[in-house]
Design a protein around this motif. Structure first.
Motif, PDB file in Angstrom:
ATOM      1  N   GLY A 198      33.823  37.095  46.815  1.00 12.08           N
ATOM      2  CA  GLY A 198      34.598  36.692  47.978  1.00 12.08           C
ATOM      3  C   GLY A 198      36.088  36.885  47.814  1.00 12.08           C
ATOM      4  O   GLY A 198      36.777  37.290  48.748  1.00 12.08           O
ATOM      5  N   LEU A 199      36.590  36.608  46.596  1.00  6.18           N
ATOM      6  CA  LEU A 199      38.031  36.693  46.354  1.00  6.18           C
ATOM      7  C   LEU A 199      38.427  37.936  45.567  1.00  6.18           C
ATOM      8  O   LEU A 199      39.611  38.231  45.429  1.00  6.18           O
ATOM      9  CB  LEU A 199      38.520  35.443  45.610  1.00  6.18           C
ATOM     10  CG  LEU A 199      38.267  34.108  46.293  1.00  6.18           C
ATOM     11  CD1 LEU A 199      38.799  32.969  45.438  1.00  6.18           C
ATOM     12  CD2 LEU A 199      38.855  34.077  47.695  1.00  6.18           C
ATOM     13  N   GLY A 200      37.440  38.653  45.033  1.00  5.53           N
ATOM     14  CA  GLY A 200      37.728  39.877  44.304  1.00  5.53           C
ATOM     15  C   GLY A 200      38.309  39.667  42.921  1.00  5.53           C
ATOM     16  O   GLY A 200      38.932  40.567  42.360  1.00  5.53           O
ATOM     17  N   THR A 201      38.103  38.475  42.343  1.00  5.91           N
ATOM     18  CA  THR A 201      38.614  38.171  41.010  1.00  5.91           C
ATOM     19  C   THR A 201      37.540  37.425  40.216  1.00  5.91           C
ATOM     20  O   THR A 201      37.284  36.260  40.475  1.00  5.91           O
ATOM     21  CB  THR A 201      39.893  37.301  41.089  1.00  5.91           C
ATOM     22  OG1 THR A 201      40.848  37.969  41.910  1.00  5.91           O
ATOM     23  CG2 THR A 201      40.489  37.069  39.724  1.00  5.91           C
ATOM     24  N   SER A 202      36.916  38.099  39.266  1.00  5.52           N
ATOM     25  CA  SER A 202      35.845  37.479  38.496  1.00  5.52           C
ATOM     26  C   SER A 202      36.392  36.421  37.548  1.00  5.52           C
ATOM     27  O   SER A 202      37.583  36.413  37.219  1.00  5.52           O
ATOM     28  CB  SER A 202      35.099  38.537  37.678  1.00  5.52           C
ATOM     29  OG  SER A 202      35.930  39.023  36.633  1.00  5.52           O
ATOM     30  N   PHE A 203      35.528  35.528  37.104  1.00  7.21           N
ATOM     31  CA  PHE A 203      35.930  34.543  36.098  1.00  7.21           C
ATOM     32  C   PHE A 203      36.427  35.253  34.842  1.00  7.21           C
ATOM     33  O   PHE A 203      37.364  34.801  34.198  1.00  7.21           O
ATOM     34  CB  PHE A 203      34.760  33.617  35.761  1.00  7.21           C
ATOM     35  CG  PHE A 203      34.694  32.366  36.595  1.00  7.21           C
ATOM     36  CD1 PHE A 203      35.249  32.278  37.859  1.00  7.21           C
ATOM     37  CD2 PHE A 203      34.052  31.242  36.105  1.00  7.21           C
ATOM     38  CE1 PHE A 203      35.182  31.119  38.614  1.00  7.21           C
ATOM     39  CE2 PHE A 203      33.972  30.064  36.838  1.00  7.21           C
ATOM     40  CZ  PHE A 203      34.540  30.013  38.104  1.00  7.21           C
ATOM     41  N   ARG A 204      35.794  36.361  34.476  1.00  6.94           N
ATOM     42  CA  ARG A 204      36.239  37.104  33.293  1.00  6.94           C
ATOM     43  C   ARG A 204      37.678  37.580  33.479  1.00  6.94           C
ATOM     44  O   ARG A 204      38.510  37.434  32.580  1.00  6.94           O
ATOM     45  CB  ARG A 204      35.313  38.283  33.025  1.00  6.94           C
ATOM     46  CG  ARG A 204      35.714  39.067  31.806  1.00  6.94           C
ATOM     47  CD  ARG A 204      34.755  40.183  31.525  1.00  6.94           C
ATOM     48  NE  ARG A 204      35.176  40.879  30.315  1.00  6.94           N
ATOM     49  CZ  ARG A 204      34.548  41.919  29.831  1.00  6.94           C
ATOM     50  NH1 ARG A 204      33.472  42.383  30.421  1.00  6.94           N
ATOM     51  NH2 ARG A 204      34.992  42.492  28.737  1.00  6.94           N
ATOM     52  N   GLU A 205      37.986  38.149  34.662  1.00 11.29           N
ATOM     53  CA  GLU A 205      39.353  38.599  34.967  1.00 11.29           C
ATOM     54  C   GLU A 205      40.316  37.418  34.912  1.00 11.29           C
ATOM     55  O   GLU A 205      41.392  37.507  34.314  1.00 11.29           O
ATOM     56  CB  GLU A 205      39.385  39.263  36.349  1.00 11.29           C
ATOM     57  CG  GLU A 205      40.769  39.465  36.927  1.00 11.29           C
ATOM     58  CD  GLU A 205      41.579  40.586  36.299  1.00 11.29           C
ATOM     59  OE1 GLU A 205      42.810  40.585  36.482  1.00 11.29           O
ATOM     60  OE2 GLU A 205      41.000  41.446  35.619  1.00 11.29           O
ATOM     61  N   LEU A 206      39.932  36.311  35.550  1.00 11.75           N
ATOM     62  CA  LEU A 206      40.796  35.126  35.557  1.00 11.75           C
ATOM     63  C   LEU A 206      41.072  34.639  34.137  1.00 11.75           C
ATOM     64  O   LEU A 206      42.217  34.446  33.746  1.00 11.75           O
ATOM     65  CB  LEU A 206      40.162  33.991  36.358  1.00 11.75           C
ATOM     66  CG  LEU A 206      40.294  34.031  37.865  1.00 11.75           C
ATOM     67  CD1 LEU A 206      39.441  32.944  38.510  1.00 11.75           C
ATOM     68  CD2 LEU A 206      41.738  33.883  38.292  1.00 11.75           C
ATOM     69  N   HIS A 207      40.002  34.432  33.372  1.00 14.33           N
ATOM     70  CA  HIS A 207      40.137  33.846  32.036  1.00 14.33           C
ATOM     71  C   HIS A 207      40.754  34.794  31.016  1.00 14.33           C
ATOM     72  O   HIS A 207      41.725  34.442  30.354  1.00 14.33           O
ATOM     73  CB  HIS A 207      38.765  33.372  31.519  1.00 14.33           C
ATOM     74  CG  HIS A 207      38.271  32.145  32.190  1.00 14.33           C
ATOM     75  ND1 HIS A 207      37.618  32.174  33.397  1.00 14.33           N
ATOM     76  CD2 HIS A 207      38.333  30.849  31.835  1.00 14.33           C
ATOM     77  CE1 HIS A 207      37.296  30.942  33.755  1.00 14.33           C
ATOM     78  NE2 HIS A 207      37.717  30.110  32.817  1.00 14.33           N
ATOM     79  N   GLU A 208      40.167  35.984  30.872  1.00 18.36           N
ATOM     80  CA  GLU A 208      40.543  36.869  29.769  1.00 18.36           C
ATOM     81  C   GLU A 208      41.784  37.710  30.045  1.00 18.36           C
ATOM     82  O   GLU A 208      42.504  38.046  29.119  1.00 18.36           O
ATOM     83  CB  GLU A 208      39.363  37.764  29.407  1.00 18.36           C
ATOM     84  CG  GLU A 208      38.185  36.975  28.850  1.00 18.36           C
ATOM     85  CD  GLU A 208      37.002  37.847  28.481  1.00 18.36           C
ATOM     86  OE1 GLU A 208      37.105  39.098  28.535  1.00 18.36           O
ATOM     87  OE2 GLU A 208      35.955  37.273  28.137  1.00 18.36           O
ATOM     88  N   VAL A 209      42.016  38.073  31.295  1.00 21.25           N
ATOM     89  CA  VAL A 209      43.155  38.938  31.610  1.00 21.25           C
ATOM     90  C   VAL A 209      44.349  38.127  32.104  1.00 21.25           C
ATOM     91  O   VAL A 209      45.465  38.272  31.620  1.00 21.25           O
ATOM     92  CB  VAL A 209      42.757  40.020  32.648  1.00 21.25           C
ATOM     93  CG1 VAL A 209      43.954  40.875  33.034  1.00 21.25           C
ATOM     94  CG2 VAL A 209      41.620  40.889  32.101  1.00 21.25           C
TER      95      VAL A 209
END
Length: 148
Positions: free
Chosen positions: A44-55
């Motif tokens: 929905g927002l185009g930002t995975s948890f992996r992207e949020l957390h790791e990047v």
């Protein structure tokens, strides 16, 4: 122009979700809520948890949850999980979650407060404007229209 302001997906009630009575053991609903939030962020927002957390070094933990268990769900049920945004603050997002049975009857209703968090500093951080704009797509139409 009609817009879909609810993020939805199907959730299969699995054997591991149920207690010996064959109904969903209530803590499993909280896992379903978290999975829905994670899917909402990615799809929905185009930002995975992996992207949020790791990047980006950000997290989006639940800091408050209010839940009403309306009716039981059983092994093999396919629930419709819906998420809509009730309010967006500086660092917080209040969302409504509904789990519905195959006939559309409410099973579980919840209100969650999520907070965008800087994982290094371990404190809340302001929601970036680009992300805020994507979140607005899931707010009630009258709320989004007022902010324009």
């Amino acid at each position: 122009m009609a817009e879909n302001r609810t993020f939805a997906r199907e959730v299969l009630v699995r054997f591991g979700d149920c207690d010996p009575a064959g109904i969903v053991f209530y803590p499993r609903y909280f896992e379903m809520f978290n999975n829905l939030v994670e899917d909402w962020c990615a799809s929905g927002l185009g930002t995975s948890f992996r992207e949020l957390h790791e990047v980006q070094g950000l997290g989006i933990p639940t800091v408050s949850i209010q839940t009403d268990f309306v009716a039981p769900s059983r092994l093999g049920d396919v629930l419709r999980a819906e998420l809509s945004v009730l309010e967006t603050g500086g660092a917080s997002i209040t969302v409504a979650i509904r789990l519905l049975g195959e006939n559309g009857a409410e099973r579980v209703l919840a209100t969650l407060v999520l907070v965008l968090m800087d994982l290094k500093a371990m404190r809340a951080t302001r929601i970036p404007d680009a992300l805020r704009a994507r979140i607005a797509a899931f707010e009630p139409a009258e709320q989004s229209d007022q902010e324009r």
